[in-house]
Design a protein around this motif. Structure first.
Motif, PDB file in Angstrom:
ATOM      1  N   ILE A 221       0.951  -1.106  -0.023  1.00  0.00           N
ATOM      2  CA  ILE A 221      -0.053  -0.030  -0.052  1.00  0.00           C
ATOM      3  C   ILE A 221       0.915   1.366   0.319  1.00  0.00           C
ATOM      4  O   ILE A 221       0.701   2.414  -0.373  1.00  0.00           O
ATOM      5  CB  ILE A 221      -0.962  -0.016   1.203  1.00  0.00           C
ATOM      6  CG1 ILE A 221      -2.071   0.884   1.040  1.00  0.00           C
ATOM      7  CG2 ILE A 221      -0.178   0.134   2.386  1.00  0.00           C
ATOM      8  CD1 ILE A 221      -3.138   0.350   0.183  1.00  0.00           C
ATOM      9  N   HIS A 228       0.923   7.053  -6.623  1.00  0.00           N
ATOM     10  CA  HIS A 228      -0.168   8.018  -6.632  1.00  0.00           C
ATOM     11  C   HIS A 228       0.352   9.432  -6.596  1.00  0.00           C
ATOM     12  O   HIS A 228       0.007  10.430  -7.199  1.00  0.00           O
ATOM     13  CB  HIS A 228      -1.219   7.443  -5.564  1.00  0.00           C
ATOM     14  CG  HIS A 228      -2.321   8.563  -5.426  1.00  0.00           C
ATOM     15  ND1 HIS A 228      -2.415   9.586  -4.639  1.00  0.00           N
ATOM     16  CD2 HIS A 228      -3.545   8.545  -6.369  1.00  0.00           C
ATOM     17  CE1 HIS A 228      -3.667  10.172  -5.012  1.00  0.00           C
ATOM     18  NE2 HIS A 228      -4.296   9.634  -5.954  1.00  0.00           N
ATOM     19  N   SER A 229       1.021   9.646  -5.502  1.00  0.00           N
ATOM     20  CA  SER A 229       1.557  11.102  -5.197  1.00  0.00           C
ATOM     21  C   SER A 229       2.333  11.476  -6.167  1.00  0.00           C
ATOM     22  O   SER A 229       2.201  12.710  -6.871  1.00  0.00           O
ATOM     23  CB  SER A 229       2.558  11.155  -3.881  1.00  0.00           C
ATOM     24  OG  SER A 229       1.779  10.706  -2.852  1.00  0.00           O
ATOM     25  N   LEU A 232       0.078  12.494  -9.356  1.00  0.00           N
ATOM     26  CA  LEU A 232      -0.778  13.654  -8.662  1.00  0.00           C
ATOM     27  C   LEU A 232      -0.011  14.965  -8.814  1.00  0.00           C
ATOM     28  O   LEU A 232      -0.346  15.872  -9.526  1.00  0.00           O
ATOM     29  CB  LEU A 232      -1.400  13.355  -7.346  1.00  0.00           C
ATOM     30  CG  LEU A 232      -2.353  14.611  -7.015  1.00  0.00           C
ATOM     31  CD1 LEU A 232      -3.811  13.953  -7.373  1.00  0.00           C
ATOM     32  CD2 LEU A 232      -2.256  15.144  -5.680  1.00  0.00           C
ATOM     33  N   ASN A 233       1.092  14.773  -8.373  1.00  0.00           N
ATOM     34  CA  ASN A 233       2.150  16.041  -8.533  1.00  0.00           C
ATOM     35  C   ASN A 233       2.523  16.269  -9.692  1.00  0.00           C
ATOM     36  O   ASN A 233       2.912  17.531  -9.981  1.00  0.00           O
ATOM     37  CB  ASN A 233       3.240  15.914  -7.270  1.00  0.00           C
ATOM     38  CG  ASN A 233       2.818  15.968  -5.815  1.00  0.00           C
ATOM     39  OD1 ASN A 233       2.764  17.216  -5.562  1.00  0.00           O
ATOM     40  ND2 ASN A 233       2.384  14.938  -5.305  1.00  0.00           N
TER      41      ASN A 233
ATOM     42  N   THR B   8      -7.246   6.892  -1.991  1.00  0.00           N
ATOM     43  CA  THR B   8      -6.457   7.982  -2.643  1.00  0.00           C
ATOM     44  C   THR B   8      -6.942   9.204  -2.708  1.00  0.00           C
ATOM     45  O   THR B   8      -8.329   9.255  -2.889  1.00  0.00           O
ATOM     46  CB  THR B   8      -5.721   7.660  -3.866  1.00  0.00           C
ATOM     47  OG1 THR B   8      -6.806   7.182  -4.709  1.00  0.00           O
ATOM     48  CG2 THR B   8      -4.817   6.353  -3.824  1.00  0.00           C
ATOM     49  N   LEU B   9      -6.535  10.328  -2.710  1.00  0.00           N
ATOM     50  CA  LEU B   9      -6.726  11.660  -2.963  1.00  0.00           C
ATOM     51  C   LEU B   9      -7.067  11.590  -4.553  1.00  0.00           C
ATOM     52  O   LEU B   9      -6.118  11.337  -5.293  1.00  0.00           O
ATOM     53  CB  LEU B   9      -5.553  12.820  -2.643  1.00  0.00           C
ATOM     54  CG  LEU B   9      -6.337  14.195  -2.852  1.00  0.00           C
ATOM     55  CD1 LEU B   9      -7.237  14.308  -1.539  1.00  0.00           C
ATOM     56  CD2 LEU B   9      -5.237  14.978  -2.448  1.00  0.00           C
ATOM     57  N   LYS B  23      -1.652  19.026  -3.666  1.00  0.00           N
ATOM     58  CA  LYS B  23      -0.298  18.140  -3.691  1.00  0.00           C
ATOM     59  C   LYS B  23       0.244  18.033  -2.258  1.00  0.00           C
ATOM     60  O   LYS B  23       0.703  16.760  -1.853  1.00  0.00           O
ATOM     61  CB  LYS B  23       0.856  19.155  -4.148  1.00  0.00           C
ATOM     62  CG  LYS B  23       0.540  19.325  -6.016  1.00  0.00           C
ATOM     63  CD  LYS B  23       1.865  20.299  -6.410  1.00  0.00           C
ATOM     64  CE  LYS B  23       1.530  20.289  -7.909  1.00  0.00           C
ATOM     65  NZ  LYS B  23       2.654  21.239  -8.537  1.00  0.00           N
ATOM     66  N   SER B  26      -1.457  14.939  -0.962  1.00  0.00           N
ATOM     67  CA  SER B  26      -0.905  13.690  -1.190  1.00  0.00           C
ATOM     68  C   SER B  26       0.308  13.120  -0.641  1.00  0.00           C
ATOM     69  O   SER B  26       0.755  12.028  -0.774  1.00  0.00           O
ATOM     70  CB  SER B  26      -0.821  13.779  -2.866  1.00  0.00           C
ATOM     71  OG  SER B  26       0.656  14.344  -3.231  1.00  0.00           O
ATOM     72  N   LEU B  27       1.043  13.970   0.133  1.00  0.00           N
ATOM     73  CA  LEU B  27       2.178  13.710   0.559  1.00  0.00           C
ATOM     74  C   LEU B  27       2.160  13.670   2.106  1.00  0.00           C
ATOM     75  O   LEU B  27       3.087  12.943   2.754  1.00  0.00           O
ATOM     76  CB  LEU B  27       3.414  14.679   0.184  1.00  0.00           C
ATOM     77  CG  LEU B  27       3.409  14.853  -1.270  1.00  0.00           C
ATOM     78  CD1 LEU B  27       4.422  16.069  -1.487  1.00  0.00           C
ATOM     79  CD2 LEU B  27       4.324  13.578  -1.701  1.00  0.00           C
ATOM     80  N   MET B 325       2.771  10.533   6.303  1.00  0.00           N
ATOM     81  CA  MET B 325       1.470   9.985   5.766  1.00  0.00           C
ATOM     82  C   MET B 325       1.443   8.529   6.015  1.00  0.00           C
ATOM     83  O   MET B 325       2.473   7.908   5.382  1.00  0.00           O
ATOM     84  CB  MET B 325       1.565  10.542   4.311  1.00  0.00           C
ATOM     85  CG  MET B 325      -0.101  10.079   3.949  1.00  0.00           C
ATOM     86  SD  MET B 325      -0.184  10.680   1.985  1.00  0.00           S
ATOM     87  CE  MET B 325       0.927   9.464   1.455  1.00  0.00           C
ATOM     88  N   ASN B 327      -0.430   5.413   4.379  1.00  0.00           N
ATOM     89  CA  ASN B 327      -1.244   4.892   3.444  1.00  0.00           C
ATOM     90  C   ASN B 327      -2.239   3.595   4.031  1.00  0.00           C
ATOM     91  O   ASN B 327      -1.599   3.043   4.916  1.00  0.00           O
ATOM     92  CB  ASN B 327      -0.322   4.469   2.056  1.00  0.00           C
ATOM     93  CG  ASN B 327       0.175   5.430   1.585  1.00  0.00           C
ATOM     94  OD1 ASN B 327      -0.434   6.317   0.944  1.00  0.00           O
ATOM     95  ND2 ASN B 327       1.713   5.401   1.463  1.00  0.00           N
ATOM     96  N   VAL B 328      -3.478   3.772   3.616  1.00  0.00           N
ATOM     97  CA  VAL B 328      -4.119   2.671   4.037  1.00  0.00           C
ATOM     98  C   VAL B 328      -5.018   2.083   2.951  1.00  0.00           C
ATOM     99  O   VAL B 328      -5.300   2.948   1.834  1.00  0.00           O
ATOM    100  CB  VAL B 328      -5.348   3.178   5.230  1.00  0.00           C
ATOM    101  CG1 VAL B 328      -4.762   3.684   6.477  1.00  0.00           C
ATOM    102  CG2 VAL B 328      -5.970   4.358   4.660  1.00  0.00           C
TER     103      VAL B 328
END
Lengths: 241, 1180
Positions: A221, A228-229, A232-233, B8-9, B23, B26-27, B325, B327-328
């Protein structure tokens, strides 16, 4: 039940990981000690005491060269192919008993398998050795790509691009896990996302990678989160600010 | 079906670059601010500042921007990343109270501008600061009809627009109480967001009340389902409670949500003081809780709500500096929801059953209810389907000549609050669908779209899909295209692919929310072209389900058998459904009670049905020699399918009047009673004669049938209800003096015992057999009993009690009666679960000079009272049955020295790890979570008295038990009767002889004794004692808390509402419902206790050792054991006092009476032992 846009509001698409491409030596497994013990056992039968420098001589070498080396040291007149076959069969037995997976790898392999994420080995080693490793880890890999499957080897991205093609997915749906400088370079050159295990060497610069010291205690995960980050970035780069 | 997915975002809208906020989120987690309202009060704005609208804080955005900016600054100064605008009340309902609803936009914009300015002052390139536009709920709840979706949506658009223009980075729809209001608010926001090219985030916060649900009863997962398909980026919780109460809801969200979470709790629960509410949670406690949530549930935004101050947020900022962060993953299941609950599209081991009878064209009953505008009738039809086991309800009001929009609004708005299942809105008219969507707060399914008139701009497809998108609905898509209904397999597959492709590409739907209907055609028409229709449908489903594994499939099953007689239809429908499910069908629109389980279908019938479905005709030389259709028609020729009920009614009506009255009582048939009684009166019968000669005769038969085991308790109660209504109808016609009373009986539950169901059943039976009862309630002392007996001049006393202890009290009561010389005054009848006949009729009768008898049930009590009254009235032919004595004498056990020598229980058990030490409170546990632990046998047989003997259990459960259970569960959640709550905790401990010693795990007294439980030891066998399952002090060794053994306790409850509800039912003479609800609440308590024991095993890390199915679990098929006080291993109820001190169950409104009984009755406590050898044993 998902995030959905109103009419006339499309959404940027982010890719989800559908497959993992594993580099083999140093990332997935550490086979050096296993090679060494197989070589030692084999040579002991010929009364030859196999030393560290013998191992060092053979590391990473193509099978033919190793087999010839073994034959030479044994002093036997058996054909060198016999030595190659013997070594491979001993490796098979040993790996079947105890695949020499690196720390953290097993849990990610398992998590990915149960999550329905496909996996492959993408290695610059010889087909025989790669198949050996693949066979020692049954049920995990859809296929394995070896040095024999591509024309130009790492750092060329060809082997990874071939993997994505075989998975029939977009390169951004594939997670590449690598450890060496050339391997990481190969992965990054695809434009896809690389998890770089920086346990030894330096790492090429770029933004399509995430550096981890090791996979120990890392969860699938988390890897998905880094992927994913990253996407997105970088969205802004495509769309203009 | 669940899949492992990363939460997720979401990305920004197409064409937009992600904002710095997106951004950052997300981090890493970011910290928002705390309370606003109290900060304003502290700054004491002048009356003038409010421009005459005192209390309207949003006006200050216009008049005192300095004051508001000052508050924002106070939060930024302690380091928060984001602040919320002062616009919580800038909504229609609030501003309208001040008559300034025209300023929604302005006040929102001003609020945003103030916050933006301050944020920009604190912002640096490395450390940007953000503004969340606060959008509060207002006070009008659209689900309750206070206002409409459209009005709300427009006003929320105004506030969102103002906030965006004022410069916010995110819109925060917060403190939400009604899912329909949230939907309106979010869609107002989405409209406004469309008009900007900035990437604004959309966040939704629900408020889960202390009861564990949102204000209107929505479970967390219902909210998640409804909200997360409305384009939000994060979902979370704020207000109403402190963090402790939020933990369970966050756990559920985190387990199921594909988008990340946010959390802004109050500073604990409010403590009411003369000066107003005070919040006591300390900054450290808030930071601890948020840190814990963040690592367990992957929170992305943390902050505070009521009672949190800059001091609180300072601590949180400090704490979150180093938090990365987390993550789940989510085990995401797609599904739909009602206002109350979430139902997944994929059902375990079965298909999703969509009830088809709320359909004006499919059900005669529904049609007539609709035409009469009998809305209650329409609700009842849906409720019946709940009883029959439907998972969702298909609602279709389309009827020629009626106003579908208005009908839909009338019915759907009523279904919204009274039906707990999600609704499938079924119409060909976009406007009708829209009317339904705008009154239903849950996530609906739209039935349906297709390409009949293509997908051009004016097609129905293009009109319906925007509704699906706006309301986040799932959609049923039919395989119909411009050429018509797809008949063959390839055609069906081709249209389905086109649908999936277009729905996902153009409308952003995922496979799991698309429900493909491959169409069912009648196959029993005899026409050649229909012979292969079923095959085509089944094959299409098979192919598509392999190609799109996450896609859902539905069929309207009944159509397949159109044209056959009803009996044949049941067979063909059932077999076809079974084949379809085997091919990959996931749901079906059916009449659930008209589907027969395969094992109930005769092999021959099944074969013919299969032959028909697969067109296995046989031909010889082109001549058909076997046609399954002909065979089926012949087989069912003349076979009628008549419902048992209708048949019975017919039979009843054919009887003569007085016979009919008697039968009405026996059958419990209330319909038509008034008529019959009037007829009887008109014919000159006296009311008293009707009662004595007809009605009571009926009750007598009921009693006999019950005694012979031929009638079950619920039906007895139904008979009593009819009796009660009959007497009530006759009473006005009776002369004052004519008493129908046959005698007076006092009824009481004895001191220390709260159980009254047994006593109340006796009351019902006696009352409805003509006796006058004085039911003085529970926990009655002997003084109260004697007083009431004397003042009411009763003839007999009946005492009841469930507890073992009550048998001792009864003995004391008899002793008291003897002492006071009253032994001969009243005969005493005793009843209750812990009593035995021999105890009463031998031990007690020997000591008591008067008359005492045991009654095993209400009817034996009735017989005894009848005999006693007869004797009293001089009937010499009567006598009480002789006392029953034991055959063998009891052996007196010699009392032994108390042994404290430890038994041979294994030592050195590896300690489980526990997630925390101390206690926690949990509320709002979805019923579905513990329903799977419900012991149906105990409920249906034990509590409800249904007959499941001689292998009849499954049939009884299917026909009577489960339908009643489903109806009752629907009613319970719609009425908010169930308020499940748990307090539980883990404590370090060690054993010392027969004692279990708990030690403090923190603070100054760490490691020092905190509580001591003492347990009895077996005097033989293994000589077990509960304390033996824990390490002794020597084995613990060090003084480190982590080296001590660990014990868990829990107290679970169904809450007080259900007790009140059962009381109301009893008083309203709804005997059967009373019995059912009471029994259900008791068994649900047990189920919750069993479930929570599982959760504790899970937390301790050995739930994987559990047995596979419920019967194993109920037989202790797991590691360790759960012991309740009062049972043989730990009989001393008084030790529960220590559990109270450890767990503080006042948080779930449970208390311990002086007699060590938990209140409300629907509560239970337990000590939970992890030692593998710990199982039930009898410590004697």
């Amino acid at each position: 039940m998902r995030n959905r846009d109103l009419p006339d509001q499309g959404s940027n698409k982010l890719f989800q990981i559908k497959a993992i491409a594993w580099d083999m030596d140093g990332t997935l497994v550490d086979t050096e000690p296993t090679w060494k013990s197989a070589e030692q056992e084999l040579m002991a039968e010929f009364g030859y005491r196999w030393l560290d420098e013998d191992s060092a001589h053979c590391i990473g070498g193509p099978m033919e060269r190793v087999a010839k080396y073994l034959q030479e040291k044994s002093g036997s007149d058996l054909p060198f192919q016999w030595f190659g076959d013997q070594l491979i069969s001993r490796m098979k037995d040993k790996l079947a008993k105890q695949p020499s997976l690196l720390p953290g790898v097993k849990s990610i392999l398992d998590e990915a398998r149960s999550a329905g994420i496909k996996q492959a080995i993408v290695s610059a080693s010889d087909r025989g050795i790669v198949e050996l490793i693949q066979a020692s880890l049954p049920g995990y890999f859809d296929f394995a790509i070896s040095a024999n499957d591509v024309i130009t080897s790492k750092p060329s991205p060809d082997c990874y691009l071939l993997a994505a093609e075989k998975f029939r997915i977009h390169i951004n749906e594939m997670l590449i896990i690598e450890d060496s400088f050339v391997g990481i370079s190969a992965g990054m050159a695809t434009g896809g996302f690389v998890i770089a295990l920086a346990h030894s060497s330096e790492v090429p610069s770029g933004d399509n990678l995430f550096i981890l010291p090791t996979l120990k205690e890392v969860k699938l995960i988390d890897l998905m989160g880094y992927h994913h980050s990253w996407q997105l970035n970088k969205l802004g780069e495509f769309n203009g600010k | 079906m669940s899949a492992f997915k990363l939460s997720t975002l979401p990305p920004p809208r197409s064409g937009l670059a992600p904002s710095s906020l997106r951004k950052a989120l997300s981090l890493r987690p970011i910290v928002a601010d705390g309370a606003m309202g109290t900060m304003i009060q502290d700054r004491n704005p002048a009356l003038d500042d409010f421009l005459g609208h005192e209390g309207c804080n949003e006006v200050l955005n216009k008049t005192r921007p300095d004051l508001i900016a000052d508050i924002h600054r106070a939060y930024f100064e302690v380091g928060v990343d984001a602040i919320e605008t002062n616009t919580f009340g800038a909504n229609l309902a609030n501003l309208a109270e001040y008559g300034i609803e025209d300023q929604i936009y302005d006040l929102s914009k001003y609020g945003a501008e103030i916050a933006r300015k301050v944020a920009d002052q604190f912002s640096t390139p490395e450390n940007p600061k953000w503004v969340f536009g606060s959008i509060g709920p207002g006070t009008k709840l659209p689900s309750l009809g206070h206002t409409t979706y459209q009005i709300l949506k427009k006003s929320y658009y105004q506030s969102a627009k103002g906030l965006i223009v004022g410069g916010v980075d995110a819109l925060l729809v917060e403190t939400s109480q009604d899912l329909l209001q949230v939907k309106a608010a979010l869609n107002g926001c989405r409209e406004a967001m469309k008009e900007t090219d900035r990437d604004i985030l959309l966040i939704a916060h629900i408020t889960v009340e202390i009861t564990g649900t949102m204000l209107l009863g929505s479970e967390t997962l219902a909210a998640l389902s409804s909200i997360s398909s409305l384009g939000v980026d994060l979902i979370g919780l704020n207000c109403a409670t402190g963090p402790a109460e939020m933990s369970e809801h966050l756990r559920q969200l985190s387990k199921n949500s594909l988008i990340p979470l946010s959390c802004m709790p109050n500073a604990g629960l409010p403590v009411l003081t003369p000066e107003g509410a005070r919040y006591d949670l300390t900054p450290k406690e808030l930071a601890d809780a948020l840190e814990n949530f963040s690592s367990n549930f992957g929170l992305r935004i943390v902050g505070g709500c009521c009672g949190t101050t800059p001091a609180h947020l300072k601590e949180v900022v400090e704490r979150f500096k180093d938090i990365k962060m987390k993550n789940v993953s989510a085990e995401f299941e797609d599904g739909a929801s009602s206002l109350y609950q979430f139902i997944p599209f994929r059902q375990e081991n079965t298909y999703l059953s969509i009830g088809e009878r709320s359909n004006a064209n499919g059900s005669r009953a529904f049609k007539s209810a609709l035409l009469e505008e009998n809305w209650q009738g329409c609700i009842d039809i849906a409720k019946e389907q709940i009883g029959e086991g439907a998972h969702m309800i298909d609602l279709s009001v389309d009827y020629v000549g009626r106003d579908g929009v208005s009908d839909m609004r009338e019915i759907a708005s009523r279904y919204a609050t009274s039906i707990t299942l999600p609704i499938v809105l079924d119409s060909t008219e976009p406007a009708v669908l829209k009317a339904g969507l705008e009154v239903l707060g849950g996530r609906c399914v739209i039935n349906s779209v297709n390409y009949e008139d293509g997908d051009g701009p004016n097609s129905r497809f293009a009109q319906i899909m925007p509704l699906v998108q706006e309301h986040g609905a799932a959609v049923i898509a039919l395989t119909i295209d411009e050429d018509g209904q797809a008949r063959d397999k390839d055609w069906k597959v081709r249209v389905a692919r086109r649908l999936v492709d277009q729905l996902s590409r153009d409308y952003g739907l995922t496979q799991s929310e698309i429900i493909i209907d491959c169409l069912t055609f009648p196959i029993a028409t005899g026409q050649e072209e229909t012979r292969k229709d079923a095959i085509a449908t089944l094959e299409a489903i098979k192919e598509l389900s392999q190609e799109f594994p996450e896609l859902q499939f539905v069929l309207g099953i009944s159509n397949v058998s159109f044209g056959l007689n009803p009996a044949a239809r049941v067979i063909l429908n059932s077999v076809f459904l079974h084949e379809a499910v085997a091919s990959g069908l996931t749901s079906a629109i059916v009449h659930p009670s008209k589907i027969a389980p395969l094992n109930k279908i005769k092999e021959e019938e099944r074969k013919i049905a299969l032959d028909l479905i697969y067109d296995r005709r046989e031909f010889v030389d082109g001549e058909c020699t076997y046609d399954p259709l002909t065979a089926l028609l012949e087989m069912f020729d003349g076979v009628e399918l008549k419902s048992a009920k209708a048949g019975k009614l017919e039979e009843l009506l054919s009887k003569p009047l007085r016979e009919r009255l008697r039968l009405r009582i026996i059958d419990g048939e209330r319909n038509g009673l008034d008529n019959d009684l009037n007829q009887a009166l008109d014919s000159g019968l006296k009311p008293l004669d009707i009662i004595n000669e007809d009605l009571l005769e009926g009750m007598k038969v009921v009693g006999e049938l019950f005694g012979k085991g031929q009638m079950q308790l619920p039906f007895v109660l139904q008979s009593a209800e009819v009796m009660k209504s009959a007497v009530a109808l006759l009473e006005p016609f009776m002369e004052k003096s004519s008493s129908s009373e046959r005698g007076k009986v006092l009824l009481a539950t004895v001191k220390g015992d709260v159980h009254d169901i047994g006593k109340n059943l006796v009351d019902i039976i006696l009352t409805n057999n003509g006796y006058k009862t004085f039911n003085i309630g529970i926990k009655q002392t002997i003084n109260q009993i004697i007083d009431a007996a004397q003042s009411n001049e009763v003839d007999v006393i009946g005492l009841s009690g469930l507890l073992v202890k009550s048998t001792v009290i009864m003995r004391e009561n008899l002793f008291e009666l003897t002492e006071r010389g009253l032994a001969d005054k009243w005969p005493v009848i005793l009843g209750g679960a812990a009593l035995t006949r021999a105890f009463v009729e031998q031990d007690l009768a020997d000591e008591f000079p008067g008359t005492v008898r045991y009654a095993k049930d209400a009817f034996e009590g009735l017989d005894l009272v009848a005999t006693l009254m007869g004797i009293k009235q001089g009937d010499t032919s009567l006598s009480l049955p002789p006392l029953k004595r034991r055959l063998t004498q009891l052996k007196r056990l010699e009392s032994e020295e108390v042994s404290t020598l430890r038994s041979e229980v294994a030592r050195g058990v590896k300690l489980p790890t526990v997630p925390f030490l101390g206690s926690k409170v949990v509320k709002g546990i979805p019923t579905a979570d513990y329903l799977s632990y419900l012991d149906e046998r105990a409920l249906f047989l034990g509590q409800w008295g249904l007959d499941g003997s001689s292998g009849r259990f499954n049939e009884m459960a299917e026909l009577e038990g489960r339908p009643a259970l489903r109806r009752l569960l629907n009613e319970s959640s719609a009425q908010g009767w169930i308020e499940a709550g748990v307090v539980y905790g883990y404590f370090p401990c060690y054993s010392e002889g027969n004692d279990l010693v708990l030690v403090h795990h923190e603070g100054e007294k760490k490691g020092i004794e905190r509580a001591r439980f003492s347990f009895p030891r077996q005097s033989r066998d293994r000589r077990l004692c509960l304390s033996d399952f824990f390490k002794d002090r020597e084995e613990v060794g060090s003084d480190e808390v982590s080296d001590f053994d660990v014990v868990a306790f829990h107290i679970v409850t169904m809450g007080d509402s259900v007790s009140k509800a059962t009381d109301r039912l009893f008083k309203a003479d709804k005997y059967r419902e009373y019995l059912e609800l009471h029994g259900l609440s008791v068994q649900l308590t047990e189920a919750l206790a069993e479930y929570w024991h599982f959760r504790i095993r899970e937390e301790m890390g050995f739930a994987s050792e559990d047995g596979e199915d419920l019967s194993e679990i109920l037989d202790q098929g797991y590691r360790g054991s759960r012991y309740s006080f009062g049972y043989p291993a730990c009989p001393d109820l008084s030790q529960q006092k220590m559990i109270m001190d450890l767990l503080d169950p006042s948080r779930i409104n449970v208390e311990l009476s002086e007699e060590f009984q938990l209140h409300p009755e629907q509560s239970t406590s337990a000590i939970i032992v992890h030692h593998p050898e710990a199982k039930y044993f009898n410590a004697k």
